[in-house]
Scaffold this active site. Structure first.
Site, PDB file in Angstrom:
ATOM      1  N   GLY A 277       1.254  -7.257  12.769  1.00 21.12           N
ATOM      2  CA  GLY A 277       0.055  -7.430  11.953  1.00 21.12           C
ATOM      3  C   GLY A 277       0.185  -8.363  10.776  1.00 21.12           C
ATOM      4  O   GLY A 277      -0.340  -8.069   9.708  1.00 21.12           O
ATOM      5  N   THR A 278       0.859  -9.489  10.984  1.00 20.29           N
ATOM      6  CA  THR A 278       0.879 -10.480   9.901  1.00 20.29           C
ATOM      7  C   THR A 278       0.444 -11.845  10.424  1.00 20.29           C
ATOM      8  O   THR A 278       0.773 -12.219  11.547  1.00 20.29           O
ATOM      9  CB  THR A 278       2.264 -10.571   9.212  1.00 20.29           C
ATOM     10  OG1 THR A 278       2.230 -11.612   8.233  1.00 20.29           O
ATOM     11  CG2 THR A 278       3.396 -10.811  10.189  1.00 20.29           C
ATOM     12  N   SER A 279      -0.284 -12.562   9.569  1.00 19.12           N
ATOM     13  CA  SER A 279      -0.784 -13.880   9.964  1.00 19.12           C
ATOM     14  C   SER A 279       0.296 -14.949   9.860  1.00 19.12           C
ATOM     15  O   SER A 279       0.118 -16.056  10.351  1.00 19.12           O
ATOM     16  CB  SER A 279      -1.964 -14.274   9.069  1.00 19.12           C
ATOM     17  OG  SER A 279      -1.528 -14.381   7.718  1.00 19.12           O
TER      18      SER A 279
ATOM     19  N   PRO B 170      -3.394  -8.836  17.555  1.00 21.43           N
ATOM     20  CA  PRO B 170      -4.464  -9.074  18.539  1.00 21.43           C
ATOM     21  C   PRO B 170      -4.744 -10.554  18.731  1.00 21.43           C
ATOM     22  O   PRO B 170      -5.297 -10.953  19.754  1.00 21.43           O
ATOM     23  CB  PRO B 170      -5.690  -8.380  17.929  1.00 21.43           C
ATOM     24  CG  PRO B 170      -5.205  -7.560  16.797  1.00 21.43           C
ATOM     25  CD  PRO B 170      -3.865  -8.078  16.382  1.00 21.43           C
ATOM     26  N   GLU B 171      -4.360 -11.355  17.720  1.00 20.11           N
ATOM     27  CA  GLU B 171      -4.665 -12.793  17.794  1.00 20.11           C
ATOM     28  C   GLU B 171      -3.404 -13.625  17.733  1.00 20.11           C
ATOM     29  O   GLU B 171      -2.390 -13.200  17.184  1.00 20.11           O
ATOM     30  CB  GLU B 171      -5.559 -13.180  16.611  1.00 20.11           C
ATOM     31  CG  GLU B 171      -6.935 -12.558  16.693  1.00 20.11           C
ATOM     32  CD  GLU B 171      -7.761 -12.800  15.446  1.00 20.11           C
ATOM     33  OE1 GLU B 171      -7.407 -13.709  14.665  1.00 20.11           O
ATOM     34  OE2 GLU B 171      -8.742 -12.069  15.262  1.00 20.11           O
TER      35      GLU B 171
ATOM     36  N   HIS C 294       6.455  -8.032  -1.348  1.00 20.70           N
ATOM     37  CA  HIS C 294       5.403  -8.404  -2.300  1.00 20.70           C
ATOM     38  C   HIS C 294       5.127  -7.325  -3.342  1.00 20.70           C
ATOM     39  O   HIS C 294       4.068  -7.310  -3.952  1.00 20.70           O
ATOM     40  CB  HIS C 294       4.115  -8.772  -1.542  1.00 20.70           C
ATOM     41  CG  HIS C 294       4.266 -10.041  -0.748  1.00 20.70           C
ATOM     42  ND1 HIS C 294       3.455 -10.402   0.290  1.00 20.70           N
ATOM     43  CD2 HIS C 294       5.165 -11.057  -0.876  1.00 20.70           C
ATOM     44  CE1 HIS C 294       3.843 -11.577   0.791  1.00 20.70           C
ATOM     45  NE2 HIS C 294       4.877 -11.984   0.099  1.00 20.70           N
TER      46      HIS C 294
ATOM     47  N   ASP D 122       0.784  -1.240   0.000  1.00 21.23           N
ATOM     48  CA  ASP D 122       0.000   0.000   0.000  1.00 21.23           C
ATOM     49  C   ASP D 122       0.816   1.290   0.000  1.00 21.23           C
ATOM     50  O   ASP D 122       0.268   2.380  -0.192  1.00 21.23           O
ATOM     51  CB  ASP D 122      -0.993   0.001   1.178  1.00 21.23           C
ATOM     52  CG  ASP D 122      -0.328  -0.220   2.539  1.00 21.23           C
ATOM     53  OD1 ASP D 122       0.840   0.168   2.711  1.00 21.23           O
ATOM     54  OD2 ASP D 122      -0.990  -0.784   3.437  1.00 21.23           O
TER      55      ASP D 122
ATOM     56  N   ALA E  38      -2.011  -2.560  16.488  1.00 23.42           N
ATOM     57  CA  ALA E  38      -0.629  -2.147  16.220  1.00 23.42           C
ATOM     58  C   ALA E  38      -0.266  -0.800  16.846  1.00 23.42           C
ATOM     59  O   ALA E  38       0.778  -0.661  17.483  1.00 23.42           O
ATOM     60  CB  ALA E  38      -0.412  -2.109  14.707  1.00 23.42           C
TER      61      ALA E  38
ATOM     62  N   CYS F 267       6.455  -3.885 -17.358  1.00 27.29           N
ATOM     63  CA  CYS F 267       6.155  -4.564 -18.610  1.00 27.29           C
ATOM     64  C   CYS F 267       7.069  -5.783 -18.688  1.00 27.29           C
ATOM     65  O   CYS F 267       8.300  -5.635 -18.661  1.00 27.29           O
ATOM     66  CB  CYS F 267       6.419  -3.626 -19.788  1.00 27.29           C
ATOM     67  SG  CYS F 267       6.312  -4.484 -21.375  1.00 27.29           S
TER      68      CYS F 267
HETATM   69  P1  OAD Z   1      -3.302 -11.358   6.671  1.00 21.83           P
HETATM   70  O1  OAD Z   1      -4.599 -10.801   6.231  1.00 21.83           O
HETATM   71  O2  OAD Z   1      -3.015 -12.770   6.328  1.00 21.83           O
HETATM   72  O3  OAD Z   1      -3.143 -11.195   8.249  1.00 21.83           O
HETATM   73  C1  OAD Z   1      -3.371  -9.981   8.896  1.00 21.83           C
HETATM   74  C2  OAD Z   1      -3.071 -10.122  10.361  1.00 21.83           C
HETATM   75  O4  OAD Z   1      -3.260  -8.844  10.982  1.00 21.83           O
HETATM   76  C3  OAD Z   1      -3.937 -11.121  11.125  1.00 21.83           C
HETATM   77  O5  OAD Z   1      -3.111 -12.045  11.813  1.00 21.83           O
HETATM   78  C4  OAD Z   1      -4.752 -10.246  12.093  1.00 21.83           C
HETATM   79  O6  OAD Z   1      -4.981 -10.893  13.354  1.00 21.83           O
HETATM   80  C5  OAD Z   1      -3.828  -9.046  12.267  1.00 21.83           C
HETATM   81  N1  OAD Z   1      -4.499  -7.804  12.663  1.00 21.83           N
HETATM   82  C6  OAD Z   1      -5.795  -7.430  12.431  1.00 21.83           C
HETATM   83  N2  OAD Z   1      -6.014  -6.206  12.931  1.00 21.83           N
HETATM   84  C7  OAD Z   1      -4.851  -5.767  13.481  1.00 21.83           C
HETATM   85  C8  OAD Z   1      -4.435  -4.576  14.143  1.00 21.83           C
HETATM   86  N3  OAD Z   1      -5.268  -3.536  14.342  1.00 21.83           N
HETATM   87  N4  OAD Z   1      -3.154  -4.487  14.582  1.00 21.83           N
HETATM   88  C9  OAD Z   1      -2.298  -5.519  14.384  1.00 21.83           C
HETATM   89  N5  OAD Z   1      -2.632  -6.665  13.753  1.00 21.83           N
HETATM   90  C10 OAD Z   1      -3.887  -6.792  13.308  1.00 21.83           C
HETATM   91  O7  OAD Z   1      -2.171 -10.352   6.092  1.00 21.83           O
HETATM   92  P2  OAD Z   1      -0.624 -10.660   5.809  1.00 21.83           P
HETATM   93  O8  OAD Z   1      -0.034 -11.526   6.845  1.00 21.83           O
HETATM   94  O9  OAD Z   1       0.009  -9.341   5.572  1.00 21.83           O
HETATM   95  O10 OAD Z   1       0.013 -10.765  -0.563  1.00 21.83           O
HETATM   96  O11 OAD Z   1      -0.729 -11.455   4.439  1.00 21.83           O
HETATM   97  C11 OAD Z   1       0.439 -11.842   3.761  1.00 21.83           C
HETATM   98  C12 OAD Z   1       0.231 -11.718   2.276  1.00 21.83           C
HETATM   99  O12 OAD Z   1      -0.937 -12.446   1.889  1.00 21.83           O
HETATM  100  C13 OAD Z   1      -0.031 -10.311   1.806  1.00 21.83           C
HETATM  101  O13 OAD Z   1       1.165  -9.579   1.554  1.00 21.83           O
HETATM  102  C14 OAD Z   1      -0.824 -10.483   0.548  1.00 21.83           C
HETATM  103  C15 OAD Z   1      -1.679 -11.668   0.926  1.00 21.83           C
HETATM  104  O14 OAD Z   1      -2.083 -12.492  -0.120  1.00 21.83           O
HETATM  105  C16 OAD Z   1       0.038  -9.866  -1.605  1.00 21.83           C
HETATM  106  O15 OAD Z   1      -0.604  -8.855  -1.637  1.00 21.83           O
HETATM  107  C17 OAD Z   1       0.929 -10.207  -2.707  1.00 21.83           C
END
Ligand code: OAD
Length: 234
Positions: free
Chosen positions: A180-182, A207-208, A114, A99, A224, A122
């Site tokens: 904030g990553t899963s 949070p999880e 990513h 973003d 976050a 291109c």
């Molecule tokens: P996800 O959507 O898989 O995970 C988001 C995480 O953020 C979850 O574990 C939530 O619990 C957590 N979360 C939610 N609200 C939050 C908050 N307010 N503060 C902190 N954490 C919070 O997103 P990513 O792990 O980023 O690929 O996903 C990885 C990749 O999968 C992305 O880069 C994307 C996607 O397909 C591309 O765009 C190429």
């Protein structure tokens, strides 16, 4: 208590959860982008080859949406750690987000694992450039071929040079903060293991609980911005 000021080389490893407080939904879970959209029709090379207009329409909607969102306090705390804590020698941001909000908050040298919503490339002639239009004006390159978003779609490989830059920064850090990553998408999700192997302090902000929570010595369960504020307290 963990504080940024007690470390010298900090890596932030960020994901979609960091941008939630800017109004951008995550990918997985309730309300996630992949609940509403099927990646096979809008976020992979096969879909683009079959129907580039449709894939661009999806990305134009995302561009328009994200262009109207602002970096939040979490992005700004990360961008200003060095100024706020003089004992911190360096900060590296490694993000899975496309973003551009880290850069808009003032971070430089961001490693975008990513790719970026704001670059187009291109694959025929190799031109790759920044493009901030929303919607994008010209979907064709000067050479006549289709431009595509410079994003690592499903089934694409990560750029090895970008991956190496991330791995090198993580190998050298003494604090890794995942925000904030899963941890669901590899190889990105495996990178924090390097910090663990090197003995760095590893903190997860989410949070999880996640499938990779076990890697981290410390867990900050909350949004976050609030958790980053706690770490930046002096
Ligand atoms: P996800 O959507 O898989 O995970 C988001 C995480 O953020 C979850 O574990 C939530 O619990 C957590 N979360 C939610 N609200 C939050 C908050 N307010 N503060 C902190 N954490 C919070 O997103 P990513 O792990 O980023 O690929 O996903 C990885 C990749 O999968 C992305 O880069 C994307 C996607 O397909 C591309 O765009 C190429």
């Amino acid at each position: 208590m963990i504080r940024f000021a007690d470390f010298s080389r900090i890596v932030f490893f960020t994901g979609a959860g960091l941008s939630v407080e800017s109004g951008i939904p995550t990918y997985r879970g309730k309300g996630g982008l992949w609940e509403e959209y099927d990646y096979e029709s809008c976020a992979c090379q096969r879909a683009f080859d079959a129907d580039p207009e449709r894939v661009w329409a999806f990305h134009d909607v995302r561009r328009g949406f994200v262009a109207n969102c602002e970096p939040n306090e979490g992005h700004r705390i990360i961008a200003h750690v060095v100024q706020a804590s003089p004992s911190v020698h360096s900060v590296k941001v490694i993000t899975q987000n496309i973003d551009g909000l880290h850069q808009r908050a003032g971070s430089s040298g961001v490693v975008e694992l990513h790719g970026s919503l704001w670059r187009v490339r291109c694959d025929l002639c190799g031109r790759c450039k920044e493009n901030l239009e929303a919607p994008i004006g010209d979907r064709r390159c000067a050479c006549g071929a289709w431009r595509r978003p410079d994003i690592v779609w499903f089934e694409d490989l990560l750029d090895p040079a970008v991956l190496q830059e991330a791995a090198d920064a993580i190998a050298a850090c003494d604090l890794l903060v995942s925000v904030g990553t899963s941890g669901a998408v590899s190889p990105a999700a495996d990178l924090p293991r390097i910090a663990v192997a090197r003995g760095a302090m590893c903190v997860e902000i989410n949070p999880e609980e996640t499938p990779v929570s076990g890697l981290y010595q410390h867990h900050l369960r909350g949004p976050a911005t609030k958790m980053l504020r706690e770490l930046s307290a002096s």
